[in-house]
Design a protein around this motif. Sequence first.
Motif, PDB file in Angstrom:
ATOM      1  N   LEU A  28      -4.242  20.014 -23.989  1.00 49.40           N
ATOM      2  CA  LEU A  28      -4.124  19.672 -22.572  1.00 49.40           C
ATOM      3  C   LEU A  28      -4.016  18.162 -22.373  1.00 49.40           C
ATOM      4  O   LEU A  28      -3.226  17.690 -21.546  1.00 49.40           O
ATOM      5  N   VAL A  29      -4.787  17.402 -23.133  1.00 50.08           N
ATOM      6  CA  VAL A  29      -4.713  15.938 -23.043  1.00 50.08           C
ATOM      7  C   VAL A  29      -3.344  15.461 -23.511  1.00 50.08           C
ATOM      8  O   VAL A  29      -2.718  14.598 -22.897  1.00 50.08           O
ATOM      9  N   ASP A  30      -2.861  16.034 -24.596  1.00 49.83           N
ATOM     10  CA  ASP A  30      -1.584  15.621 -25.179  1.00 49.83           C
ATOM     11  C   ASP A  30      -0.396  15.958 -24.272  1.00 49.83           C
ATOM     12  O   ASP A  30       0.480  15.135 -24.057  1.00 49.83           O
ATOM     13  N   ARG A  31      -0.371  17.163 -23.709  1.00 46.16           N
ATOM     14  CA  ARG A  31       0.800  17.635 -22.947  1.00 46.16           C
ATOM     15  C   ARG A  31       0.652  17.471 -21.438  1.00 46.16           C
ATOM     16  O   ARG A  31       1.640  17.517 -20.716  1.00 46.16           O
ATOM     17  N   LEU A  69      -9.486  17.731 -16.122  1.00 42.64           N
ATOM     18  CA  LEU A  69     -10.268  17.847 -17.359  1.00 42.64           C
ATOM     19  C   LEU A  69     -11.490  16.950 -17.338  1.00 42.64           C
ATOM     20  O   LEU A  69     -12.592  17.371 -17.701  1.00 42.64           O
ATOM     21  N   VAL A  70     -11.298  15.708 -16.936  1.00 41.53           N
ATOM     22  CA  VAL A  70     -12.405  14.740 -16.947  1.00 41.53           C
ATOM     23  C   VAL A  70     -13.491  15.147 -15.954  1.00 41.53           C
ATOM     24  O   VAL A  70     -14.673  14.958 -16.210  1.00 41.53           O
ATOM     25  N   ARG A  71     -13.098  15.770 -14.840  1.00 46.09           N
ATOM     26  CA  ARG A  71     -14.083  16.253 -13.852  1.00 46.09           C
ATOM     27  C   ARG A  71     -14.800  17.506 -14.318  1.00 46.09           C
ATOM     28  O   ARG A  71     -15.866  17.836 -13.817  1.00 46.09           O
ATOM     29  N   SER A  99      -5.823   3.265 -18.967  1.00 42.68           N
ATOM     30  CA  SER A  99      -5.547   1.842 -18.760  1.00 42.68           C
ATOM     31  C   SER A  99      -4.632   1.619 -17.556  1.00 42.68           C
ATOM     32  O   SER A  99      -4.643   0.545 -16.969  1.00 42.68           O
ATOM     33  N   ASN A 100      -3.865   2.631 -17.166  1.00 42.73           N
ATOM     34  CA  ASN A 100      -2.981   2.519 -16.002  1.00 42.73           C
ATOM     35  C   ASN A 100      -3.465   3.364 -14.823  1.00 42.73           C
ATOM     36  O   ASN A 100      -2.714   3.564 -13.877  1.00 42.73           O
ATOM     37  N   ASP A 101      -4.686   3.870 -14.900  1.00 45.72           N
ATOM     38  CA  ASP A 101      -5.188   4.772 -13.866  1.00 45.72           C
ATOM     39  C   ASP A 101      -6.685   4.511 -13.661  1.00 45.72           C
ATOM     40  O   ASP A 101      -7.529   5.014 -14.393  1.00 45.72           O
ATOM     41  N   GLU A 102      -6.994   3.700 -12.651  1.00 46.71           N
ATOM     42  CA  GLU A 102      -8.384   3.312 -12.403  1.00 46.71           C
ATOM     43  C   GLU A 102      -9.288   4.497 -12.085  1.00 46.71           C
ATOM     44  O   GLU A 102     -10.432   4.538 -12.517  1.00 46.71           O
ATOM     45  N   ARG A 103      -8.773   5.459 -11.312  1.00 47.98           N
ATOM     46  CA  ARG A 103      -9.592   6.633 -10.971  1.00 47.98           C
ATOM     47  C   ARG A 103      -9.946   7.433 -12.217  1.00 47.98           C
ATOM     48  O   ARG A 103     -11.068   7.907 -12.365  1.00 47.98           O
ATOM     49  N   LEU A 104      -8.980   7.570 -13.131  1.00 56.35           N
ATOM     50  CA  LEU A 104      -9.247   8.279 -14.385  1.00 56.35           C
ATOM     51  C   LEU A 104     -10.276   7.510 -15.208  1.00 56.35           C
ATOM     52  O   LEU A 104     -11.201   8.103 -15.760  1.00 56.35           O
ATOM     53  N   ALA A 105     -10.139   6.205 -15.267  1.00 55.39           N
ATOM     54  CA  ALA A 105     -11.096   5.377 -16.018  1.00 55.39           C
ATOM     55  C   ALA A 105     -12.500   5.538 -15.449  1.00 55.39           C
ATOM     56  O   ALA A 105     -13.478   5.679 -16.201  1.00 55.39           O
ATOM     57  N   GLU A 106     -12.597   5.548 -14.146  1.00 58.46           N
ATOM     58  CA  GLU A 106     -13.905   5.689 -13.502  1.00 58.46           C
ATOM     59  C   GLU A 106     -14.529   7.048 -13.812  1.00 58.46           C
ATOM     60  O   GLU A 106     -15.698   7.137 -14.203  1.00 58.46           O
ATOM     61  N   ARG A 133     -18.629  10.392 -17.665  1.00 60.13           N
ATOM     62  CA  ARG A 133     -18.936  11.558 -18.520  1.00 60.13           C
ATOM     63  C   ARG A 133     -20.088  11.206 -19.447  1.00 60.13           C
ATOM     64  O   ARG A 133     -20.077  10.167 -20.100  1.00 60.13           O
ATOM     65  N   LEU A 134     -21.061  12.088 -19.517  1.00 60.78           N
ATOM     66  CA  LEU A 134     -22.234  11.849 -20.342  1.00 60.78           C
ATOM     67  C   LEU A 134     -21.940  12.012 -21.829  1.00 60.78           C
ATOM     68  O   LEU A 134     -22.686  11.500 -22.668  1.00 60.78           O
ATOM     69  N   ASP A 135     -20.849  12.704 -22.159  1.00 61.61           N
ATOM     70  CA  ASP A 135     -20.559  12.996 -23.560  1.00 61.61           C
ATOM     71  C   ASP A 135     -19.550  12.043 -24.196  1.00 61.61           C
ATOM     72  O   ASP A 135     -19.186  12.221 -25.360  1.00 61.61           O
TER      73      ASP A 135
END
Length: 187
Positions: free
Chosen positions: A106-109, A118-120, A139-146, A151-153
């Motif tokens: 899922l991360v790859d495609r 996924l991150v949520r 690096s190009n998506d601040e919301r994803l970085a946040e 994530r605790l893991d």
Amino acid sequence: FLGKSDQLNEQQIGVFDDVLVHLIQRIETKALVQLSKSLAPIDNAPIETIRRLSCHDEIAIAGPVLTQSNRLSESDLVNIAKDKGQGHLLAISGRASIPEAVTDVLVDRGDGQVHHALVRNAGAQFSEFGFASLVQKSSNDERLAEKLGLRLDIPLELLRQLLARATDLVRSRLLASALPEHQEKIQ
């Protein structure tokens, strides 16, 4: 089947499976959507019927089964994630539990919407490769970085990389929403 599913053994379920597999080739989309929604949460739903519904090109049919059905194996999910489009990937990313092998595909495609889902998802298990890929993509998506930083893991080294690349705004948001024991690490 739905009325008696909890009382049926695997042999009886197999009979329903044979009948449903033949029927799904002949019935209209509206009926398939209803069938998918009805069978998706059933723990002992007919396996081959579930597989056929999950592979359907129409996401309205495949989606409920991909998101909810416990009858799909890890292998089934990996194969679907490798072959189907973003709608199917997004549906899989909404499952209550997602093994690492599925998450890696899922991360790859997946696109940004799949990555965010996924991150949520607290039930998504990430390999180190999966986390590293998401750190790179963030690096190009601040919301994803946040979201990724919360994530605790996430492995500590990857969290450091994420924070090193993050903007001041993202770092301050992470610090503000982190648990007290993680705030010191983020600092």
